[in-house]
Design a protein around this motif. Structure first.
Motif, PDB file in Angstrom:
ATOM      1  N   THR A 160       0.822  -1.196  -0.149  1.00 38.83           N
ATOM      2  CA  THR A 160       0.053  -0.039   0.111  1.00 38.83           C
ATOM      3  C   THR A 160       0.794   1.350  -0.051  1.00 38.83           C
ATOM      4  O   THR A 160       1.670   1.502   0.800  1.00 38.83           O
ATOM      5  N   ALA A 161       0.573   1.959  -0.969  1.00 41.64           N
ATOM      6  CA  ALA A 161       1.583   3.321  -1.134  1.00 41.64           C
ATOM      7  C   ALA A 161       0.252   4.507  -0.869  1.00 41.64           C
ATOM      8  O   ALA A 161      -0.826   4.383  -1.095  1.00 41.64           O
ATOM      9  N   PRO A 162       1.025   5.542  -0.114  1.00 39.57           N
ATOM     10  CA  PRO A 162      -0.122   6.566  -0.043  1.00 39.57           C
ATOM     11  C   PRO A 162      -0.326   7.529  -1.094  1.00 39.57           C
ATOM     12  O   PRO A 162       0.328   7.651  -2.034  1.00 39.57           O
ATOM     13  N   MET A 163      -1.657   7.849  -1.158  1.00 48.89           N
ATOM     14  CA  MET A 163      -2.161   8.736  -2.273  1.00 48.89           C
ATOM     15  C   MET A 163      -1.872  10.070  -1.824  1.00 48.89           C
ATOM     16  O   MET A 163      -2.295  10.581  -0.740  1.00 48.89           O
ATOM     17  N   LYS A 164      -1.056  10.893  -2.641  1.00 51.53           N
ATOM     18  CA  LYS A 164      -0.848  12.192  -2.540  1.00 51.53           C
ATOM     19  C   LYS A 164      -1.992  13.111  -2.567  1.00 51.53           C
ATOM     20  O   LYS A 164      -2.695  12.933  -3.464  1.00 51.53           O
ATOM     21  N   GLU A 165      -2.230  14.073  -1.468  1.00 50.67           N
ATOM     22  CA  GLU A 165      -3.151  15.061  -1.855  1.00 50.67           C
ATOM     23  C   GLU A 165      -2.796  16.427  -2.218  1.00 50.67           C
ATOM     24  O   GLU A 165      -3.622  17.237  -2.588  1.00 50.67           O
ATOM     25  N   HIS A 166      -1.752  16.682  -2.333  1.00 54.41           N
ATOM     26  CA  HIS A 166      -1.079  17.831  -2.752  1.00 54.41           C
ATOM     27  C   HIS A 166      -0.035  17.665  -3.910  1.00 54.41           C
ATOM     28  O   HIS A 166       0.954  16.621  -3.673  1.00 54.41           O
ATOM     29  N   CYS A 167       0.127  18.309  -5.025  1.00 54.88           N
ATOM     30  CA  CYS A 167       1.205  17.892  -5.931  1.00 54.88           C
ATOM     31  C   CYS A 167       1.998  19.455  -6.062  1.00 54.88           C
ATOM     32  O   CYS A 167       1.517  20.592  -5.841  1.00 54.88           O
ATOM     33  N   GLU A 168       3.466  18.877  -5.522  1.00 49.96           N
ATOM     34  CA  GLU A 168       4.255  19.964  -5.532  1.00 49.96           C
ATOM     35  C   GLU A 168       4.912  20.367  -7.050  1.00 49.96           C
ATOM     36  O   GLU A 168       5.585  21.385  -6.825  1.00 49.96           O
ATOM     37  N   HIS A 169       4.483  19.714  -8.143  1.00 52.28           N
ATOM     38  CA  HIS A 169       4.962  19.936  -9.371  1.00 52.28           C
ATOM     39  C   HIS A 169       3.831  20.279 -10.428  1.00 52.28           C
ATOM     40  O   HIS A 169       3.777  20.068 -11.297  1.00 52.28           O
ATOM     41  N   GLN A 170       2.717  21.017  -9.667  1.00 49.15           N
ATOM     42  CA  GLN A 170       1.579  21.085 -10.639  1.00 49.15           C
ATOM     43  C   GLN A 170       1.590  21.684 -11.975  1.00 49.15           C
ATOM     44  O   GLN A 170       1.085  21.277 -12.886  1.00 49.15           O
ATOM     45  N   SER A 171       2.525  22.808 -12.082  1.00 55.57           N
ATOM     46  CA  SER A 171       2.507  23.261 -13.263  1.00 55.57           C
ATOM     47  C   SER A 171       3.235  22.522 -14.251  1.00 55.57           C
ATOM     48  O   SER A 171       2.864  22.338 -15.523  1.00 55.57           O
ATOM     49  N   GLU A 172       4.491  21.712 -13.868  1.00 54.21           N
ATOM     50  CA  GLU A 172       5.059  20.732 -14.953  1.00 54.21           C
ATOM     51  C   GLU A 172       4.249  19.707 -15.100  1.00 54.21           C
ATOM     52  O   GLU A 172       4.357  19.190 -16.264  1.00 54.21           O
ATOM     53  N   CYS A 173       3.257  19.232 -14.000  1.00 50.38           N
ATOM     54  CA  CYS A 173       2.538  18.096 -14.499  1.00 50.38           C
ATOM     55  C   CYS A 173       1.267  18.309 -15.539  1.00 50.38           C
ATOM     56  O   CYS A 173       0.902  17.830 -16.128  1.00 50.38           O
ATOM     57  N   LEU A 174       0.731  19.854 -15.406  1.00 49.56           N
ATOM     58  CA  LEU A 174      -0.245  20.151 -16.480  1.00 49.56           C
ATOM     59  C   LEU A 174       0.321  20.403 -17.549  1.00 49.56           C
ATOM     60  O   LEU A 174      -0.216  19.937 -18.570  1.00 49.56           O
TER      61      LEU A 174
END
Length: 100
Positions: free
Chosen positions: A19-33
């Motif tokens: 089981t891996a934790p599901m992130k609730e916040h993305c530190e790299h949101q603009s790059e991911c977009l």
């Protein structure tokens, strides 16, 4: 840390579920977009697609952003009508750009 962690299940080296934790916040949101848009437009590299696939297993904000971007793209494609550019307009643009 904002939000709680939710588990996602994967299979480890020994075949056991981990089981891996599901992130609730993305530190790299603009790059991911940018990566999500490239994938939806068909312009992503294999490396970008692999990174996206792995990230989608653990990052809730990226999952939601992907769903939203995909819906927007589909809605826009359904509303747009494709028309050819008249030769006269294309010639005028080319002359302004100094393209033979």
């Amino acid at each position: 840390m904002s939000g709680s962690l939710h588990p996602s299940t994967s299979v480890g080296e020994e075949g056991k579920q981990e089981t891996a934790p599901m992130k609730e916040h993305c530190e790299h949101q603009s790059e991911c977009l940018k990566r999500i848009q490239a994938i939806l437009d068909g312009g992503a590299t294999q490396e970008e697609m692999e990174h996206f696939r792995l990230n989608m297993d653990v990052c809730r904000p990226c999952i939601e952003m992907y769903k939203l971007e995909k819906c927007i793209k589909e809605a826009l494609q359904g509303k747009m009508e494709k028309k050819c550019c008249p030769d006269k307009v294309a010639a005028a643009i080319k002359s302004q750009l100094s393209i033979p």
